[in-house]
Design a protein around this motif. Sequence first.
Motif, PDB file in Angstrom:
ATOM      1  N   VAL A 153       0.862  -1.185   0.000  1.00 28.47           N
ATOM      2  CA  VAL A 153       0.000   0.000   0.000  1.00 28.47           C
ATOM      3  C   VAL A 153       0.895   1.229   0.000  1.00 28.47           C
ATOM      4  O   VAL A 153       1.809   1.355   0.811  1.00 28.47           O
ATOM      5  N   VAL A 154       0.649   2.122  -0.949  1.00 28.29           N
ATOM      6  CA  VAL A 154       1.346   3.402  -0.993  1.00 28.29           C
ATOM      7  C   VAL A 154       0.603   4.326  -0.037  1.00 28.29           C
ATOM      8  O   VAL A 154      -0.448   4.882  -0.367  1.00 28.29           O
ATOM      9  N   HIS A 155       1.144   4.434   1.147  1.00 29.61           N
ATOM     10  CA  HIS A 155       0.533   5.201   2.231  1.00 29.61           C
ATOM     11  C   HIS A 155       0.605   6.693   1.924  1.00 29.61           C
ATOM     12  O   HIS A 155       1.554   7.173   1.318  1.00 29.61           O
ATOM     13  N   CYS A 156      -0.449   7.410   2.305  1.00 27.43           N
ATOM     14  CA  CYS A 156      -0.494   8.875   2.158  1.00 27.43           C
ATOM     15  C   CYS A 156      -0.129   9.292   0.736  1.00 27.43           C
ATOM     16  O   CYS A 156       0.787  10.080   0.516  1.00 27.43           O
ATOM     17  N   PHE A 157      -0.879   8.782  -0.228  1.00 29.69           N
ATOM     18  CA  PHE A 157      -0.590   9.119  -1.621  1.00 29.69           C
ATOM     19  C   PHE A 157      -0.853  10.597  -1.880  1.00 29.69           C
ATOM     20  O   PHE A 157      -1.932  11.111  -1.563  1.00 29.69           O
ATOM     21  N   THR A 158       0.141  11.280  -2.480  1.00 32.64           N
ATOM     22  CA  THR A 158       0.021  12.709  -2.777  1.00 32.64           C
ATOM     23  C   THR A 158       0.515  13.049  -4.178  1.00 32.64           C
ATOM     24  O   THR A 158       0.552  14.225  -4.545  1.00 32.64           O
ATOM     25  N   ASP A 159       0.874  12.068  -4.952  1.00 28.66           N
ATOM     26  CA  ASP A 159       1.630  12.296  -6.182  1.00 28.66           C
ATOM     27  C   ASP A 159       0.725  12.522  -7.394  1.00 28.66           C
ATOM     28  O   ASP A 159      -0.457  12.839  -7.270  1.00 28.66           O
ATOM     29  N   SER A 160       1.281  12.317  -8.554  1.00 28.75           N
ATOM     30  CA  SER A 160       0.658  12.665  -9.829  1.00 28.75           C
ATOM     31  C   SER A 160      -0.214  11.541 -10.381  1.00 28.75           C
ATOM     32  O   SER A 160      -0.211  10.402  -9.888  1.00 28.75           O
ATOM     33  N   ARG A 161      -0.929  11.872 -11.443  1.00 27.10           N
ATOM     34  CA  ARG A 161      -1.719  10.879 -12.163  1.00 27.10           C
ATOM     35  C   ARG A 161      -0.822   9.760 -12.684  1.00 27.10           C
ATOM     36  O   ARG A 161      -1.167   8.583 -12.577  1.00 27.10           O
ATOM     37  N   GLU A 162       0.322  10.129 -13.240  1.00 23.66           N
ATOM     38  CA  GLU A 162       1.264   9.132 -13.756  1.00 23.66           C
ATOM     39  C   GLU A 162       1.681   8.160 -12.659  1.00 23.66           C
ATOM     40  O   GLU A 162       1.710   6.939 -12.867  1.00 23.66           O
ATOM     41  N   ASP A 171      -0.530  -3.423  -9.042  1.00 26.89           N
ATOM     42  CA  ASP A 171      -1.438  -4.049  -8.076  1.00 26.89           C
ATOM     43  C   ASP A 171      -1.172  -3.553  -6.655  1.00 26.89           C
ATOM     44  O   ASP A 171      -1.294  -4.311  -5.686  1.00 26.89           O
ATOM     45  N   CYS A 172      -0.800  -2.284  -6.531  1.00 25.71           N
ATOM     46  CA  CYS A 172      -0.634  -1.675  -5.208  1.00 25.71           C
ATOM     47  C   CYS A 172      -1.958  -1.097  -4.720  1.00 25.71           C
ATOM     48  O   CYS A 172      -2.805  -0.690  -5.521  1.00 25.71           O
ATOM     49  N   HIS A 173      -2.123  -1.039  -3.423  1.00 23.52           N
ATOM     50  CA  HIS A 173      -3.225  -0.327  -2.803  1.00 23.52           C
ATOM     51  C   HIS A 173      -2.799   1.127  -2.571  1.00 23.52           C
ATOM     52  O   HIS A 173      -1.611   1.452  -2.578  1.00 23.52           O
ATOM     53  N   ILE A 174      -3.789   1.974  -2.332  1.00 23.73           N
ATOM     54  CA  ILE A 174      -3.542   3.399  -2.167  1.00 23.73           C
ATOM     55  C   ILE A 174      -4.190   3.885  -0.878  1.00 23.73           C
ATOM     56  O   ILE A 174      -5.372   3.609  -0.633  1.00 23.73           O
ATOM     57  N   GLY A 175      -3.413   4.605  -0.058  1.00 22.13           N
ATOM     58  CA  GLY A 175      -3.942   5.200   1.168  1.00 22.13           C
ATOM     59  C   GLY A 175      -4.134   6.696   0.981  1.00 22.13           C
ATOM     60  O   GLY A 175      -3.224   7.400   0.551  1.00 22.13           O
ATOM     61  N   ILE A 176      -5.334   7.187   1.296  1.00 22.52           N
ATOM     62  CA  ILE A 176      -5.657   8.598   1.145  1.00 22.52           C
ATOM     63  C   ILE A 176      -5.818   9.231   2.525  1.00 22.52           C
ATOM     64  O   ILE A 176      -6.518   8.691   3.389  1.00 22.52           O
ATOM     65  N   THR A 177      -5.189  10.397   2.700  1.00 20.58           N
ATOM     66  CA  THR A 177      -5.218  11.130   3.967  1.00 20.58           C
ATOM     67  C   THR A 177      -5.897  12.484   3.787  1.00 20.58           C
ATOM     68  O   THR A 177      -6.430  12.798   2.727  1.00 20.58           O
ATOM     69  N   HIS A 188      -5.285  18.455  -6.786  1.00 21.58           N
ATOM     70  CA  HIS A 188      -5.238  17.500  -7.899  1.00 21.58           C
ATOM     71  C   HIS A 188      -5.779  16.137  -7.516  1.00 21.58           C
ATOM     72  O   HIS A 188      -6.246  15.372  -8.371  1.00 21.58           O
ATOM     73  N   LEU A 189      -5.759  15.827  -6.209  1.00 22.71           N
ATOM     74  CA  LEU A 189      -6.252  14.525  -5.766  1.00 22.71           C
ATOM     75  C   LEU A 189      -7.765  14.408  -5.911  1.00 22.71           C
ATOM     76  O   LEU A 189      -8.296  13.295  -6.000  1.00 22.71           O
ATOM     77  N   ARG A 190      -8.457  15.541  -5.923  1.00 24.44           N
ATOM     78  CA  ARG A 190      -9.916  15.526  -6.027  1.00 24.44           C
ATOM     79  C   ARG A 190     -10.373  14.753  -7.266  1.00 24.44           C
ATOM     80  O   ARG A 190     -11.376  14.039  -7.232  1.00 24.44           O
ATOM     81  N   GLU A 191      -9.659  14.912  -8.357  1.00 25.18           N
ATOM     82  CA  GLU A 191      -9.995  14.196  -9.581  1.00 25.18           C
ATOM     83  C   GLU A 191      -9.380  12.808  -9.611  1.00 25.18           C
ATOM     84  O   GLU A 191     -10.014  11.836 -10.030  1.00 25.18           O
ATOM     85  N   LEU A 192      -8.161  12.672  -9.088  1.00 28.89           N
ATOM     86  CA  LEU A 192      -7.461  11.396  -9.181  1.00 28.89           C
ATOM     87  C   LEU A 192      -8.138  10.286  -8.393  1.00 28.89           C
ATOM     88  O   LEU A 192      -8.113   9.123  -8.807  1.00 28.89           O
TER      89      LEU A 192
END
Length: 263
Positions: A153-162, A171-177, A188-192
């Motif tokens: 899991v990529v914790h505290c995802f803040t990066d780009s669309r790419e 096949d990673c999970h994503i953590g949103i803070t 930018h996360l609002r759309e991603l």
Amino acid sequence: MQFIDIGANLTHESFAHDRAEVVRAAEAVGVVCFGITGTTVPLSSDAVALVRADPERMFATAGVHPHHARDVDAAAVAELTALAMLPEVRAVGETGLDYYRDLAPREVQLRAFERQIAIAVETRKPLFLHQRDAHEDFLAVIRAARDHVSGAVVHCFTDSREALFAYLDLDCHIGITGWLCDERRGAHLRELVRHIPGERLMIETDSPYLMPRTIKPKPSHRRNEPRFLPHIAEELARDRGESLELVADSTTRTAKDFFALTP
């Protein structure tokens, strides 16, 4: 509704005087389980101790944050491996790369990262990952290791669309803070977040950091707490065009599956 905070630094000194009250306040708004993040070897041990005192509501991770990568020597690897084998520990990390602050040399961060991935492979535990301003090197390491670890899991995802799609492709999970709630850095996360499959999405506060800026009225202090997790879920639901109930149910179920929590 029930929520699981997959990343809360409840071993942080700011919680030393009122940790029990913080947990009770979060439970009162539906947060039923807390992932206690290990960021150094001593704090990973402290996380395990917290879980042993409250095993029904907590689980731990064990790892060394890239800021402390210099500490990952042979003795630390042995201690982390022993911790990762414990049933209280459900993931290896927080580990990864941080080129934003560069508090440890990059080659040292890479070596510490690879050593902790080896622990995850050995113990068959998933990875709890940190990445900031290091996408290319981070992706290369994860791509090489992904087939050998049980999950990530990529914790505290803040990066780009790419970056998001690269991690999803692995096949990673994503953590949103609460970064989602920061109009200065997280717009930018609002759309991603619409593109994250429900079975890969989890939520977290990263307490005491990252107080959601959209909370009203604003607390008199800047310490983030797990009780604000439902607010993050509300913002996430709005951005995904889903009901809060759906987001709560989906992220809770995903967290239980990922961390092998008791149903």
